[in-house]
Design a protein around this motif. Structure first.
Motif, PDB file in Angstrom:
ATOM      1  N   TYR A 101      44.485  71.112  67.410  1.00 49.44           N
ATOM      2  CA  TYR A 101      43.119  71.036  67.939  1.00 49.44           C
ATOM      3  C   TYR A 101      43.113  70.427  69.339  1.00 49.44           C
ATOM      4  N   ASN A 102      43.959  69.418  69.552  1.00 52.02           N
ATOM      5  CA  ASN A 102      44.006  68.714  70.840  1.00 52.02           C
ATOM      6  C   ASN A 102      45.134  69.200  71.742  1.00 52.02           C
ATOM      7  N   ASN A 103      45.739  70.338  71.375  1.00 52.30           N
ATOM      8  CA  ASN A 103      46.863  70.864  72.166  1.00 52.30           C
ATOM      9  C   ASN A 103      47.957  69.815  72.356  1.00 52.30           C
ATOM     10  N   PHE A 104      48.213  69.053  71.284  1.00 42.43           N
ATOM     11  CA  PHE A 104      49.291  68.072  71.215  1.00 42.43           C
ATOM     12  C   PHE A 104      49.111  66.927  72.218  1.00 42.43           C
ATOM     13  N   THR A 105      47.847  66.604  72.510  1.00 39.05           N
ATOM     14  CA  THR A 105      47.552  65.437  73.336  1.00 39.05           C
ATOM     15  C   THR A 105      48.026  64.175  72.623  1.00 39.05           C
ATOM     16  N   LYS A 106      48.650  63.285  73.355  1.00 37.84           N
ATOM     17  CA  LYS A 106      49.174  62.056  72.769  1.00 37.84           C
ATOM     18  C   LYS A 106      48.042  61.068  72.459  1.00 37.84           C
ATOM     19  N   HIS A 107      48.097  60.475  71.265  1.00 35.16           N
ATOM     20  CA  HIS A 107      47.193  59.392  70.889  1.00 35.16           C
ATOM     21  C   HIS A 107      48.023  58.138  70.625  1.00 35.16           C
ATOM     22  N   THR A 108      47.365  56.984  70.664  1.00 39.53           N
ATOM     23  CA  THR A 108      48.043  55.796  70.181  1.00 39.53           C
ATOM     24  C   THR A 108      48.248  55.946  68.673  1.00 39.53           C
ATOM     25  N   LEU A 167      33.737  54.166  65.565  1.00 36.78           N
ATOM     26  CA  LEU A 167      33.611  54.937  66.798  1.00 36.78           C
ATOM     27  C   LEU A 167      32.678  56.132  66.606  1.00 36.78           C
ATOM     28  N   LEU A 168      32.813  56.794  65.479  1.00 39.67           N
ATOM     29  CA  LEU A 168      31.972  57.962  65.204  1.00 39.67           C
ATOM     30  C   LEU A 168      30.508  57.569  65.071  1.00 39.67           C
ATOM     31  N   GLU A 169      30.285  56.434  64.433  1.00 35.89           N
ATOM     32  CA  GLU A 169      28.913  55.962  64.237  1.00 35.89           C
ATOM     33  C   GLU A 169      28.270  55.583  65.569  1.00 35.89           C
ATOM     34  N   ARG A 170      29.076  54.997  66.455  1.00 33.93           N
ATOM     35  CA  ARG A 170      28.536  54.517  67.722  1.00 33.93           C
ATOM     36  C   ARG A 170      28.405  55.626  68.769  1.00 33.93           C
ATOM     37  N   ALA A 171      29.411  56.533  68.813  1.00 36.75           N
ATOM     38  CA  ALA A 171      29.457  57.485  69.920  1.00 36.75           C
ATOM     39  C   ALA A 171      29.479  58.946  69.511  1.00 36.75           C
ATOM     40  N   GLY A 172      29.733  59.241  68.231  1.00 37.54           N
ATOM     41  CA  GLY A 172      29.808  60.628  67.795  1.00 37.54           C
ATOM     42  C   GLY A 172      31.194  61.208  68.002  1.00 37.54           C
ATOM     43  N   LYS A 173      31.492  62.280  67.296  1.00 40.66           N
ATOM     44  CA  LYS A 173      32.844  62.824  67.336  1.00 40.66           C
ATOM     45  C   LYS A 173      33.191  63.477  68.668  1.00 40.66           C
ATOM     46  N   GLU A 174      32.167  63.792  69.482  1.00 38.32           N
ATOM     47  CA  GLU A 174      32.444  64.388  70.775  1.00 38.32           C
ATOM     48  C   GLU A 174      33.186  63.430  71.685  1.00 38.32           C
ATOM     49  N   LYS A 175      33.034  62.108  71.452  1.00 35.26           N
ATOM     50  CA  LYS A 175      33.682  61.092  72.260  1.00 35.26           C
ATOM     51  C   LYS A 175      34.990  60.614  71.653  1.00 35.26           C
ATOM     52  N   LEU A 176      35.332  61.150  70.503  1.00 33.68           N
ATOM     53  CA  LEU A 176      36.518  60.669  69.806  1.00 33.68           C
ATOM     54  C   LEU A 176      37.792  61.067  70.553  1.00 33.68           C
ATOM     55  N   GLU A 220      49.816  48.763  55.855  1.00 31.27           N
ATOM     56  CA  GLU A 220      48.759  47.856  55.422  1.00 31.27           C
ATOM     57  C   GLU A 220      47.543  47.921  56.351  1.00 31.27           C
ATOM     58  N   TYR A 221      47.762  48.362  57.577  1.00 26.30           N
ATOM     59  CA  TYR A 221      46.681  48.413  58.554  1.00 26.30           C
ATOM     60  C   TYR A 221      46.029  49.794  58.655  1.00 26.30           C
ATOM     61  N   TYR A 222      46.491  50.735  57.857  1.00 29.94           N
ATOM     62  CA  TYR A 222      45.903  52.077  57.899  1.00 29.94           C
ATOM     63  C   TYR A 222      44.401  52.059  57.572  1.00 29.94           C
ATOM     64  N   PRO A 223      43.977  51.338  56.516  1.00 32.24           N
ATOM     65  CA  PRO A 223      42.529  51.309  56.239  1.00 32.24           C
ATOM     66  C   PRO A 223      41.713  50.761  57.406  1.00 32.24           C
ATOM     67  N   LEU A 224      42.247  49.749  58.095  1.00 38.15           N
ATOM     68  CA  LEU A 224      41.541  49.204  59.254  1.00 38.15           C
ATOM     69  C   LEU A 224      41.422  50.264  60.347  1.00 38.15           C
ATOM     70  N   ALA A 225      42.485  51.033  60.541  1.00 41.45           N
ATOM     71  CA  ALA A 225      42.450  52.109  61.534  1.00 41.45           C
ATOM     72  C   ALA A 225      41.410  53.157  61.157  1.00 41.45           C
ATOM     73  N   GLY A 226      41.339  53.494  59.875  1.00 39.85           N
ATOM     74  CA  GLY A 226      40.338  54.450  59.413  1.00 39.85           C
ATOM     75  C   GLY A 226      38.926  53.931  59.591  1.00 39.85           C
ATOM     76  N   ILE A 276      45.052  55.150  66.655  1.00 42.82           N
ATOM     77  CA  ILE A 276      44.057  56.221  66.612  1.00 42.82           C
ATOM     78  C   ILE A 276      44.564  57.387  65.786  1.00 42.82           C
ATOM     79  N   ASN A 277      45.812  57.742  65.969  1.00 43.77           N
ATOM     80  CA  ASN A 277      46.393  58.881  65.245  1.00 43.77           C
ATOM     81  C   ASN A 277      46.304  58.679  63.741  1.00 43.77           C
TER      82      ASN A 277
END
Length: 223
Positions: A147-154, A214-223, A202-208, A157-158
């Protein structure tokens, strides 16, 4: 070359090229890489007795005998997850099906081929997973990469996106809070996690939960 053939769906040519590379033994690194892809693509004898089940978007491979009693239901849940992820993200173009290897245990994978999982290799659309992993986590990695053409994420975020879309429908913030409550000695910050190249499970739930924020504040268009 074997990897390239796999990507375009030329699986017989892929197998042949990888085994020829190993036989040639040009350099230790090339030989090790070819052997890794032989394992990844399920070309070695270890996988010859595995059962295969093809669906609209996947080719599933199950250890024989498999601990999964109802493989059709297992496949349906992953197809449902695929549909939900695609619906959320929009149209990501996957030219070929995802190859999905289902192991009976993490120990058997580690002992057999040295894999520690679950993991996805998005460029070649391959997943290796334990039988009880969530239906959408690794599939999200594959779809998001295309979807992101293999754009790198941290990593934060990933993995956060994969947790958010894993279709487990769990309260990730509550899970993260409970973990930190049980381990008061742990002090974490989003800034530090953002910079980490490896994210502890152990930090995966926090990442989720952060992705949900982020989605609640800015919407998925800003993700």
């Amino acid at each position: 070359l074997g990897r390239c053939y796999f990507v375009i769906g030329e699986y017989d040519k892929s197998r042949k090229a990888l085994f020829e590379s190993v036989q040639l033994g040009a350099t230790p690194n090339v030989t090790a890489s070819s052997n890794w892809y032989i394992h990844l693509f399920g070309y070695d004898d270890l996988f010859k007795d595995w059962g295969a089940l093809e669906s609209e978007h996947f080719v599933f491979y199950f250890q024989t005998p498999s601990v999964i009693q109802n493989q059709e239901l297992f496949v349906k849940k992953r197809e449902d997850a695929y549909a939900a992820i695609k619906s959320f993200l929009g149209e990501a173009q996957l030219p070929y099906k995802i190859h999905y290897f289902i192991w009976n245990s993490k120990d058997s994978a580690l002992q057999s081929v040295g894999f520690s999982f679950g993991f996805a290799v998005p460029p070649v659309r391959v997943i290796h997973s334990n039988y009880d992993q969530t239906a959408g986590h690794e599939t999200t990695h594959v779809i998001v990469a295309h979807y992101n053409n293999f754009t790198k994420h941290t990593m934060f975020i990933n993995e956060g996106i994969a947790v958010y879309l894993n279709q487990a429908h769990q309260d990730n913030l509550a899970i993260a809070r409970q973990y930190l409550k049980q381990h008061p000695e742990i002090k974490i910050s989003i800034k530090d996690l953002w910079a980490d190249k490896v994210l502890r499970s152990e930090y995966y739930p926090l990442a989720g939960a952060f992705i949900a924020h982020l989605l609640e504040r800015a919407g998925k268009e800003k993700l």
